[in-house]
Scaffold this active site. Sequence first.
Site, PDB file in Angstrom:
ATOM      1  N   ASP A  60      35.229  31.667  49.129  1.00 53.06           N
ATOM      2  CA  ASP A  60      35.766  33.013  49.307  1.00 53.06           C
ATOM      3  C   ASP A  60      37.210  33.110  48.800  1.00 53.06           C
ATOM      4  O   ASP A  60      37.865  32.091  48.538  1.00 53.06           O
ATOM      5  CB  ASP A  60      35.707  33.356  50.802  1.00 53.06           C
ATOM      6  CG  ASP A  60      35.405  34.828  51.044  1.00 53.06           C
ATOM      7  OD1 ASP A  60      35.794  35.654  50.204  1.00 53.06           O
ATOM      8  OD2 ASP A  60      34.810  35.137  52.089  1.00 53.06           O
ATOM      9  N   ASP A  68      30.523  43.034  50.419  1.00 47.14           N
ATOM     10  CA  ASP A  68      30.407  42.898  51.877  1.00 47.14           C
ATOM     11  C   ASP A  68      29.564  44.021  52.455  1.00 47.14           C
ATOM     12  O   ASP A  68      29.191  43.983  53.623  1.00 47.14           O
ATOM     13  CB  ASP A  68      31.795  42.939  52.529  1.00 47.14           C
ATOM     14  CG  ASP A  68      32.447  41.569  52.532  1.00 47.14           C
ATOM     15  OD1 ASP A  68      31.752  40.581  52.243  1.00 47.14           O
ATOM     16  OD2 ASP A  68      33.656  41.490  52.816  1.00 47.14           O
TER      17      ASP A  68
HETATM   18  C1  GLA Z   1      34.831  37.839  53.318  1.00 46.62           C
HETATM   19  C2  GLA Z   1      33.408  37.656  52.845  1.00 46.62           C
HETATM   20  C3  GLA Z   1      32.470  37.788  54.012  1.00 46.62           C
HETATM   21  C4  GLA Z   1      32.819  36.763  55.052  1.00 46.62           C
HETATM   22  C5  GLA Z   1      34.259  36.910  55.462  1.00 46.62           C
HETATM   23  C6  GLA Z   1      34.706  35.782  56.368  1.00 46.62           C
HETATM   24  O1  GLA Z   1      35.063  39.150  53.709  1.00 46.62           O
HETATM   25  O2  GLA Z   1      33.110  38.559  51.827  1.00 46.62           O
HETATM   26  O3  GLA Z   1      31.137  37.630  53.599  1.00 46.62           O
HETATM   27  O4  GLA Z   1      32.575  35.479  54.540  1.00 46.62           O
HETATM   28  O5  GLA Z   1      35.127  36.931  54.350  1.00 46.62           O
HETATM   29  O6  GLA Z   1      36.007  35.908  56.761  1.00 46.62           O
END
Ligand code: GLA
Length: 720
Positions: free
Chosen positions: A457, A524
């Site tokens: 990430d 997301d």
């Molecule tokens: C980001 C990712 C999510 C999750 C969060 C965790 O927003 O896109 O899928 O992994 O971080 O903090």
Amino acid sequence: MSQVSARVLLRAAGVAVLIDAPDGLLPALLHWGGPLPGLTEADAAAIAESSRPVQSPNDVDTPARVSLLPEATTGWTGRPGLQGSRNGVAWSTDFRVTEITFNGTPLRGFLSAGPGVLRFTAEDAEAQLTLDLEVALSDGGVLTARAGVRNDGTDDYTVDSLTLAFPVPAEASELLDLAGRWARERMPQRRPFTVGTHLRENRKGRTGSDSAYVMHAGTPGFGFADGEVYGVHTAFSGNHLHFAERVFTGIRLLGGGELLLPGELRLAPGETYTGPLVYGVHGTGLDAVARRFHGVLRARKRRLSTRRPVTYNVWEAVYMDHSLPKLLRLAELAAGVGVERFVLDDGWFGARRHEHAGLGDWVVSDDAWPDGLSPLIDRVNELGMEFGLWFEPEMVNPDSDVAREHPDWILSARTSWPVESRFQQVLNLSIPEAYAHVRDQMMALLDAYPIAYIKWDHNRDLVDAGDQTRGGRPAVHEQTLAYYRLLDELREAHPELEIESCSSGGARVDLEVLQRTDRVWVSDCIDPLERQVMNRWTAQLIPLEYMGSHIASRHSHTTGRRHDIGFRAATAVFGHLGIEWDLTEATEEELAQLTDWVAFYKEHRDLLLGGDLVRMDGPDPHQFVHGVVAPDQSRAVIGLAVTASLDALPGPRVRFRGLDAERRYSVRPVRLGAPQGGLKEPVWFGAGVELTGAALERVGFTPPIINPEQAMLFLVDAVD
Ligand code: GLA
């Protein structure tokens, strides 16, 4: 200095590129587009001759020459390809080509060839620079160009910008690029290709949720099937740009390159800067353009199998509240519905019990995981699933051991740290010790546990990203290269490891990161209504098997909408399928439906992830029809989604292209995904129907009446 000439026709997969580099001049594209069958040397010379511009009134006496790297010295008053100087001098270049090779062999004169790589070496003795320009056409007809510049002088040369540009014809009078934001990535925007520059600058230090993605120019109203379309993609995961430039003489260019910050790229004597690959794709309609782009990743050395493991990600089920009994229960439920990979998300390390602390300390938390990760991983493996783990390797919370011990490792242009974003800062990976810290902590975990997959990430933009150890000099370029190095190093040590490129959802999606990673998290937002649009446009550059596509919870965590499982699943199967849902809350009936959907996906994933994508330009903007056709045209899966009330019911007939016009196909609704509300079936549903490929494309079939925010699938199989 001897100056050389060449004229080259490259041909591949229905694309022709005619490149002209006479008398030491930099290469220019005389043609980039459809095939030029039977073109001889004399024909190529005739094109060159008849393409010579006429001197316009009140313009330079010899019309400006627009090469792949346009130069002001030719009289060009548009954007120059190379901008830079030696402290204010040597800022205008006049390169002369001294060497040309094709696939490594020296080249002079005319060449007509298939795919291959041309390399031009050019010198500017006065500016004391050498240019290395690589132009290639792939087997799939994808044009690429990349430039490098070497400082041959005795003092520093600062590169301000190095961009490459491909010309497009005047018929390409409409532009389409992408925009977006967190949870709504890759939204299309169109505009006329007017005089001036449509410049998409990215200064986020990551590809960006609003990245231009692909800058297209095409004939007016071009769609998925129709119109002559050109698309350009800058493959870089740091600051970069895309542009469409039209000048007063009518010349139109699509270009791209890295975006360099002030003084970021200062070449000491003998040093070279090489820019990113700029991809150019031509085709009839956006689907053809997308298909050529897909070929880039499908031809990658490390090929993805179409048997992509169905993934379960725990994020929306538990967030950072890690309790072993709950996670074990989730693992059992996931395995029960057919999941093959189980991913533990954020919250397992350091003091990361919430967003404010712990990022950067990649050590399993004793608080949350007193017995380490083995109790979970062992059970996951026992249940027949692979295990995946979340990291955010470039990031730190100021409240972390690493930030406390090494505050100078934080990227910062000034004496105070940059504004926080999600309570975090960015670690400067160009500092060898910082890089080693992250690498060693990650390697230790990869060595200690059977981790098959990393969700990598990157949850904030790079703002004021300077190197504190070098007086705050801009460090995005070095950071991006260090990130690529780290990916390469980890994969070299663990060749089987798969990595997902996630960045607050889909903010790091480009063709360079995907040379090193195996899928992206599209967004997301898993709300299927939004995903219908986001997945459709994400697929403009990358194939479905690279797109993380999950069946979400009943109610969307990012939009609050509620959808039944049919819509969620029928949307998600066009991608690398996963589930992101607290399965302990799912009813028995929902679990049974989920099991059926996963089984359907497994049965058809060779087709879903190995076929050619087709997106239809329907007459009602709320009726989405798309699908995948097997390369041998023997089968297809069609998806029909209704995103809002249609103008008329039952809605336009479903038409679908890409099949063999003369073959006969059986078309059957997939009952399993039958929408749960408001379904009214047409008569043909009972027995299915047999239609020729031509009939499917030109006549189509009556769709069922389904409520808004519902979807269903159809299986198409050749019967003769
Ligand atoms: C980001 C990712 C999510 C999750 C969060 C965790 O927003 O896109 O899928 O992994 O971080 O903090």
